[in-house]
Design an enzyme around this catalytic site. Structure first.
Site, PDB file in Angstrom:
ATOM      1  CG  ASN A  45      -0.465  -0.149   2.536  1.00  0.00           C
ATOM      2  OD1 ASN A  45       0.476  -0.899   2.771  1.00  0.00           O
ATOM      3  ND2 ASN A  45      -1.070   0.545   3.487  1.00  0.00           N
ATOM      4  CD  GLU A  58      -5.533  -5.595  -1.585  1.00  0.00           C
ATOM      5  OE1 GLU A  58      -6.190  -6.121  -0.676  1.00  0.00           O
ATOM      6  OE2 GLU A  58      -5.083  -4.430  -1.515  1.00  0.00           O
ATOM      7  CB  CYS A  98     -11.084  -2.345   0.496  1.00  0.00           C
ATOM      8  SG  CYS A  98     -10.339  -1.683  -1.022  1.00  0.00           S
ATOM      9  CB  CYS A 101      -8.870  -4.248  -3.551  1.00  0.00           C
ATOM     10  SG  CYS A 101      -7.693  -2.900  -3.292  1.00  0.00           S
TER      11      CYS A 101
END
Length: 148
Positions: A45, A58, A98, A101
């Protein structure tokens, strides 16, 4: 669901999480994509002071695969993460992609005409949760819906 050994993906995702740029959430996430030839592409991230510009691990991994012309080759993903402490990222509970993603993963899944396997873990411990992407994002919208 196809049997894919989650350990190499989780190991690679944990290694990627170490490189997370997460000064605001203090939560590191790493992602590792398994490609059809057995190679692995990783991402971490990447947060931004303008929060909406932050990128999930991701998304970073998928953009890297796409940049290599390999988006259709994604077979599975390993995701690991946890809270950043003075000793590094910690956390034993599996984390999951999430909603954004999940939708982005669905793009790769539909382009590759396969249901991706999603392995989730924390930064520590042996607990690994495994799901198909279609179970995490039922009734997904993607390229097939656009009649391309």
């Amino acid at each position: 669901m196809t049997e894919i050994d989650p350990v190499p993906l989780i190991t690679a995702a944990r290694a990627a999480a170490v490189h997370a740029h997460a000064p605001y959430s203090r939560f590191a996430v790493g992602a590792a994509l398994l490609l059809s030839d057995g190679s692995i592409v990783t991402g971490a991230n990447f947060e931004n002071a303008s929060y909406g510009l932050s990128l999930c691990a991701e998304t970073v991994a998928l953009a890297t695969a796409n940049g290599q012309g390999r988006l259709r080759d994604v077979v599975a993903i390993g995701i690991a993460g946890g809270a950043i402490t003075t000793d590094g990222a910690r956390g034993r509970e599996p984390i999951f992609p999430c909603g954004r993603c999940r939708q982005i993963l669905n793009e790769a899944a539909q382009l590759g005409r396969r249901d991706l396997i999603v392995h989730s873990a924390g930064m520590e411990g042996d607990a690994i949760a495994t799901h198909s992407l279609s179970a995490l994002l039922p009734h997904a919208f993607g390229p097939a819906n656009l009649d391309l």
